[in-house]
Design an enzyme around this catalytic site. Structure first.
Site, PDB file in Angstrom:
ATOM      1  CD  GLU A 233       4.271   5.663   5.775  1.00  0.00           C
ATOM      2  OE1 GLU A 233       4.063   6.695   5.333  1.00  0.00           O
ATOM      3  OE2 GLU A 233       4.169   4.450   5.395  1.00  0.00           O
TER       4      GLU A 233
ATOM      5  CB  THR B 107       4.671  -3.340   5.357  1.00  0.00           C
ATOM      6  OG1 THR B 107       3.587  -2.329   5.814  1.00  0.00           O
ATOM      7  CG2 THR B 107       4.094  -4.397   4.280  1.00  0.00           C
TER       8      THR B 107
ATOM      9  CB  CYS C 169       0.032  -4.849   1.756  1.00  0.00           C
ATOM     10  SG  CYS C 169      -1.197  -3.720   2.613  1.00  0.00           S
ATOM     11  CG  ASN C 170       0.939  -8.045   7.189  1.00  0.00           C
ATOM     12  OD1 ASN C 170       0.901  -9.333   7.965  1.00  0.00           O
ATOM     13  ND2 ASN C 170       2.108  -7.521   6.664  1.00  0.00           N
ATOM     14  CB  THR C 171      -4.200  -4.056   5.055  1.00  0.00           C
ATOM     15  OG1 THR C 171      -3.578  -3.543   6.122  1.00  0.00           O
ATOM     16  CG2 THR C 171      -5.825  -3.756   5.214  1.00  0.00           C
TER      17      THR C 171
ATOM     18  CE1 TYR D  85      -4.026   0.822  -0.816  1.00  0.00           C
ATOM     19  CE2 TYR D  85      -3.824  -1.385  -0.918  1.00  0.00           C
ATOM     20  CZ  TYR D  85      -3.624  -0.482  -1.366  1.00  0.00           C
ATOM     21  OH  TYR D  85      -3.347  -0.054  -2.755  1.00  0.00           O
ATOM     22  N   GLY D  86      -4.994   0.421   5.729  1.00  0.00           N
ATOM     23  CA  GLY D  86      -5.478  -0.097   7.225  1.00  0.00           C
ATOM     24  C   GLY D  86      -7.065   0.315   7.647  1.00  0.00           C
TER      25      GLY D  86
ATOM     26  CB  SER E 106      -0.968   0.021   1.262  1.00  0.00           C
ATOM     27  OG  SER E 106       0.128  -0.318   2.365  1.00  0.00           O
TER      28      SER E 106
HETATM   29  N1  DGL Z   1       1.087  -2.000   4.371  1.00  0.00           N
HETATM   30  C1  DGL Z   1      -0.070  -2.041   5.376  1.00  0.00           C
HETATM   31  C2  DGL Z   1       0.175  -3.445   6.228  1.00  0.00           C
HETATM   32  O1  DGL Z   1       0.979  -4.254   6.167  1.00  0.00           O
HETATM   33  C3  DGL Z   1       0.392  -0.996   6.558  1.00  0.00           C
HETATM   34  C4  DGL Z   1       0.084   0.532   5.840  1.00  0.00           C
HETATM   35  C5  DGL Z   1      -1.352   0.638   5.595  1.00  0.00           C
HETATM   36  O2  DGL Z   1      -2.241   0.610   6.344  1.00  0.00           O
HETATM   37  O3  DGL Z   1      -1.875   0.694   4.268  1.00  0.00           O
HETATM   38  O4  DGL Z   1      -0.873  -3.803   6.844  1.00  0.00           O
END
Ligand code: DGL
Length: 263
Positions: free
Chosen positions: A152, A183, A70-72, A39-40, A8
């Site tokens: 960040e 991430t 990205c985990n989300t 994206y969260g 993201s």
């Molecule tokens: N990349 C997102 C994750 O790993 C974290 C940043 C976001 O909220 O987009 O969940």
């Protein structure tokens, strides 16, 4: 054909660096959707649409394998992309996420704590995947909505304070394993280890996903043999941000050319 890594934003660069260090011979394209990060807090529908667009962009740039750092996005949209989009448009290409390989790391743990974005926690995907591999495990999830923002900004003081607050309820549950399910969290893994103590195993994805990727390529020679091996790397972002050069240099380890793209 290349390996694409999707995130993201820029946090996925941390894992990208770890993957590239472990598997240096391949060609990589990193795509960070900095225009629409975070994206969260977004809906499942939005995350699905954005992931689909990111995946399509990377396929058009000749990626045959995409890792969704990205985990989300992995938690909320990957399965749907794999089940509905890929078979229809790109049946011979692969998109992998980070949730299942992380769940594999905790297959013998008893009391597992997870910190992640609100979207990842809401999806319940970690709990689902862990329970498939480790049915007796007791799982506790904690959303950590402020951590990404502080990391960040490079505001480590606030990040550490927030982390302490988020870990408190998990410590009270006497977990034996903690998953850093986002991430950005490898940046604070040592702080997390200090807060939570030596008896809790902390799973940081920069330490396990590169090996899992190597194992995947060993198991799938039909993908591996298609990959070009010229050690080419590029970073594409959907929006340039003021701090991106600094963050990319800090997290990717060197000065690297960044291209702004439309997806
Ligand atoms: N990349 C997102 C994750 O790993 C974290 C940043 C976001 O909220 O987009 O969940």
């Amino acid at each position: 054909m290349k390996i694409g890594i999707f995130d993201s934003g820029v946090g996925g660069l941390i894992m990208t660096r770890a993957i590239v260090d472990t598997l240096p011979k391949y060609d990589y394209i990193y795509l960070g959707d900095t225009k629409r990060v975070p994206y969260g807090p977004r809906s499942q529908k939005e995350v699905f649409q954005f992931l689909k667009e990111g995946v399509q962009y990377l396929f058009e740039k000749e990626c045959t394998l995409i890792i969704v750092a990205c985990n989300t996005a992995s938690a909320r949209a990957l399965r749907k992309v794999q089940q509905t989009y890929l078979p229809k448009y790109f049946p011979d290409r692969r998109v992998l996420g980070v949730i299942i390989p992380t769940a594999e790391e905790v297959s013998t743990a008893k009391r597992i704590g997870i910190i992640a974005t609100a979207g990842t926690v809401k999806s319940g995907t970690y709990a689902l995947e862990i329970q498939k591999l480790n049915p007796p495990a007791v799982i506790f999830q904690q959303a950590a909505p402020l951590l990404v923002e502080y990391i960040e900004k490079g505001d480590m003081k606030r990040a550490e304070k927030a982390l302490e607050t988020y870990l408190k309820p998990l410590i009270a549950k006497k977990i034996d394993t903690l998953i850093l399910g986002c991430t950005h969290y490898p940046i604070v893994k040592n702080v997390a280890r200090k807060i939570i103590g030596p008896h809790v195993r902390v799973i940081s994805q920069d330490e396990c996903i590169p090996q899992k990727t190597a194992e995947y390529l060993n198991r799938h020679p039909e993908i591996e043999t298609m990959l070009s091996k010229k050690r080419h790397r590029s970073i594409c972002l959907t929006k340039e941000t003021k701090t991106i050069d600094v963050l990319a240099a800090r997290w990717f380890g060197k000065k690297i050319k960044i291209e702004k793209v439309k997806i």
